[in-house]
Design an enzyme around this catalytic site. Structure first.
Site, PDB file in Angstrom:
ATOM      1  N   ARG A 249      39.929  40.500  36.429  1.00 50.21           N
ATOM      2  CA  ARG A 249      39.124  40.688  37.644  1.00 50.21           C
ATOM      3  C   ARG A 249      37.660  40.825  37.236  1.00 50.21           C
ATOM      4  O   ARG A 249      37.250  41.851  36.711  1.00 50.21           O
ATOM      5  CB  ARG A 249      39.604  41.962  38.379  1.00 50.21           C
ATOM      6  CG  ARG A 249      39.096  42.067  39.812  1.00 50.21           C
ATOM      7  CD  ARG A 249      39.275  43.486  40.322  1.00 50.21           C
ATOM      8  NE  ARG A 249      38.298  44.374  39.723  1.00 50.21           N
ATOM      9  CZ  ARG A 249      38.500  45.669  39.454  1.00 50.21           C
ATOM     10  NH1 ARG A 249      39.645  46.243  39.708  1.00 50.21           N
ATOM     11  NH2 ARG A 249      37.536  46.395  38.914  1.00 50.21           N
ATOM     12  N   HIS A 253      36.233  46.241  41.940  1.00 51.23           N
ATOM     13  CA  HIS A 253      37.407  46.186  42.819  1.00 51.23           C
ATOM     14  C   HIS A 253      37.047  45.679  44.216  1.00 51.23           C
ATOM     15  O   HIS A 253      37.722  44.819  44.775  1.00 51.23           O
ATOM     16  CB  HIS A 253      38.045  47.582  42.912  1.00 51.23           C
ATOM     17  CG  HIS A 253      39.112  47.660  43.942  1.00 51.23           C
ATOM     18  ND1 HIS A 253      40.359  47.090  43.760  1.00 51.23           N
ATOM     19  CD2 HIS A 253      39.125  48.204  45.184  1.00 51.23           C
ATOM     20  CE1 HIS A 253      41.092  47.298  44.848  1.00 51.23           C
ATOM     21  NE2 HIS A 253      40.368  47.959  45.718  1.00 51.23           N
ATOM     22  N   TYR A 262      34.153  52.678  34.677  1.00 49.80           N
ATOM     23  CA  TYR A 262      35.410  52.656  33.925  1.00 49.80           C
ATOM     24  C   TYR A 262      35.585  51.452  32.990  1.00 49.80           C
ATOM     25  O   TYR A 262      36.620  51.311  32.343  1.00 49.80           O
ATOM     26  CB  TYR A 262      36.612  52.753  34.884  1.00 49.80           C
ATOM     27  CG  TYR A 262      36.638  51.677  35.970  1.00 49.80           C
ATOM     28  CD1 TYR A 262      37.176  50.419  35.725  1.00 49.80           C
ATOM     29  CD2 TYR A 262      36.110  51.936  37.235  1.00 49.80           C
ATOM     30  CE1 TYR A 262      37.181  49.448  36.704  1.00 49.80           C
ATOM     31  CE2 TYR A 262      36.118  50.965  38.229  1.00 49.80           C
ATOM     32  CZ  TYR A 262      36.662  49.717  37.955  1.00 49.80           C
ATOM     33  OH  TYR A 262      36.666  48.747  38.925  1.00 49.80           O
TER      34      TYR A 262
HETATM   35  C1  LIG Z   1      50.378  51.701  49.367  1.00 50.53           C
HETATM   36  C2  LIG Z   1      48.934  51.718  48.969  1.00 50.53           C
HETATM   37  N1  LIG Z   1      48.504  52.558  48.018  1.00 50.53           N
HETATM   38  C3  LIG Z   1      47.199  52.545  47.637  1.00 50.53           C
HETATM   39  C4  LIG Z   1      46.320  51.692  48.231  1.00 50.53           C
HETATM   40  C5  LIG Z   1      44.864  51.675  47.788  1.00 50.53           C
HETATM   41  N2  LIG Z   1      44.627  50.478  46.974  1.00 50.53           N
HETATM   42  C6  LIG Z   1      44.117  49.354  47.508  1.00 50.53           C
HETATM   43  S1  LIG Z   1      43.986  48.140  46.386  1.00 50.53           S
HETATM   44  C7  LIG Z   1      44.603  49.113  45.164  1.00 50.53           C
HETATM   45  C8  LIG Z   1      44.746  48.588  43.760  1.00 50.53           C
HETATM   46  C9  LIG Z   1      45.811  47.612  43.622  1.00 50.53           C
HETATM   47  O1  LIG Z   1      45.765  47.108  42.322  1.00 50.53           O
HETATM   48  P1  LIG Z   1      46.539  45.812  41.901  1.00 50.53           P
HETATM   49  O2  LIG Z   1      47.843  45.743  42.593  1.00 50.53           O
HETATM   50  O3  LIG Z   1      46.557  45.738  40.422  1.00 50.53           O
HETATM   51  O4  LIG Z   1      45.680  44.640  42.516  1.00 50.53           O
HETATM   52  P2  LIG Z   1      44.144  44.302  42.290  1.00 50.53           P
HETATM   53  O5  LIG Z   1      43.396  45.063  43.374  1.00 50.53           O
HETATM   54  O6  LIG Z   1      43.780  44.748  40.928  1.00 50.53           O
HETATM   55  O7  LIG Z   1      44.026  42.850  42.462  1.00 50.53           O
HETATM   56  C10 LIG Z   1      44.919  50.369  45.635  1.00 50.53           C
HETATM   57  C11 LIG Z   1      45.461  51.471  44.820  1.00 50.53           C
HETATM   58  C12 LIG Z   1      46.808  50.835  49.241  1.00 50.53           C
HETATM   59  N3  LIG Z   1      46.024  49.943  49.855  1.00 50.53           N
HETATM   60  N4  LIG Z   1      48.117  50.842  49.573  1.00 50.53           N
END
Ligand SMILES: Cc1ncc(C[n+]2csc(CCOP(=O)(O)OP(=O)(O)O)c2C)c(N)n1
Length: 336
Positions: A249, A253, A262
């Site tokens: 990525r 975020h 981080y």
């Molecule tokens: C059930 C839930 N828990 C937490 C969140 C907050 N949240 C949004 S994106 C994210 C990170 C997800 O990471 P990943 O699956 O690795 O995907 P990336 O964003 O890195 O593409 C989190 C914790 C959420 N949207 N839904």
């Protein structure tokens, strides 16, 4: 005579026109993403979440599927998936600006894609819900005896959600025509992959009784081949496949994140050098599908379309408050 390497796309069943289209869509996704970020920073939109660094895998995966036939349950970074499935920059910009003409009539957050005609199923903000939706869609394909497959994608952090494991289990037991693609971009917000998953995401497939394939997400031909094989397996009733596309990525975020807290600039710079779009461009130049002049005109056309889409969406009206309850009840005319 062209070497074996430079004809790889033809060997795996892709025409010159298709790879050029793939490249064009990767550029559209990248330029859209950069523009959406600027627009958010200028205060015109509320939020942007970026897919920069993931476009090659996204576009390649979608190209191995059948448009308006298979179903797409993408996640929030999948600009490359939805553009390949048929959404336009015009539609994406209306979604970013949450304008009344958006396909969801301005009722969704940016990056919560949805398009009935293109079989893009509306996502929700809780991560991983789309993975279960894809399994349900795959079950309906079996019940209707249709040869369509459901494709879903999610991050490696989201692969730890119970929803994903329930989805894997059900799909494995009933051998459903679903393709799971984990876009492992190394971070879940601030948490690096090694703090999220002790083993490898791809190895989880074995525990649910179906194959897992790990691919270089920056190599679109590798991704295309894996998804194509997964689709063939799915339609012949052999069940699901998990594909883990290794990526990075590049962006923070979201527009609400400061990634320098981080990770280091050097780390990000290193991964920028691995950019799949640039590597694909070099491949297309090498095998003669692209030349400098064609590349220039493809880029110009993408920018022209993007500029038009931006201008239009910026000026388009917002939904009116009186319409807030429109599309909520069936009496209204039934869905959007
Ligand atoms: C059930 C839930 N828990 C937490 C969140 C907050 N949240 C949004 S994106 C994210 C990170 C997800 O990471 P990943 O699956 O690795 O995907 P990336 O964003 O890195 O593409 C989190 C914790 C959420 N949207 N839904």
């Amino acid at each position: 005579m062209a070497s074996q390497t430079v004809t790889k796309h033809r060997q795996i069943g892709l025409t010159d026109e298709q790879v050029l289209e793939m490249y064009t869509i990767m550029l559209k996704a990248r330029r859209y993403d950069e523009r959406a970020l600027l627009i958010q920073r200028s205060g015109k939109t509320a939020f942007h979440i970026s897919g920069i660094g993931q476009e090659t895998a996204q576009v390649a995966a979608a190209f191995a599927l059948q448009k308006q036939h298979d179903y797409f349950c993408p996640y929030y970074r999948d600009y490359g998936v939805v553009l390949s499935a048929g959404m336009t920059l015009h539609e994406l910009m209306l979604l970013s600006f949450v304008k009344a003409e958006d396909v969801n009539a301005g009722r969704q957050m940016p990056a919560h894609f949805s398009h009935r005609k293109h079989h893009i199923v509306t996502g929700s903000s809780p991560v991983s819900t789309q993975v279960l939706h894809a399994v349900g869609i795959a079950l309906s394909a079996v019940m209707d005896q249709e040869d369509r497959v459901a494709f879903t994608s999610f991050g490696e952090g989201s692969s730890n959600q119970g929803d994903v494991h329930e989805a894997f289990n059900f799909a494995g037991v009933f051998k459903l025509p679903v393709i799971f693609m984990c876009e492992n971009n190394q971070y879940a917000i601030s948490i690096p992959a090694h703090r999220q998953v002790a083993g490898r995401v791809v190895d989880r497939a074995a525990g649910y009784g179906f194959p897992g394939v790990r691919v270089d997400g920056n190599d679109p031909l590798e991704v295309y081949q894996a998804v194509k094989e997964a689709r063939e397996r799915a339609v012949r009733g052999a069940g699901p496949t998990l594909i883990e596309a290794m990526l990075y990525r590049i962006s923070p975020h979201s527009t609400a994140d400061d990634d320098m807290i981080y990770r280091t600039k050097e780390e990000v710079e290193y991964h920028k050098e691995q950019d799949g779009i640039q590597k694909f461009r070099a491949y297309l130049l090498e095998c003669g599908v692209l030349d400098e002049e064609l590349d220039r005109s493809v880029n110009e056309e993408v920018m022209r379309e993007l500029n038009e889409a931006t201008k239009y969406a910026d000026k388009a009206p917002y939904p009116s408050p009186e319409d807030a309850l429109k599309h909520v009840y069936a009496e209204d005319g039934g869905g959007i």
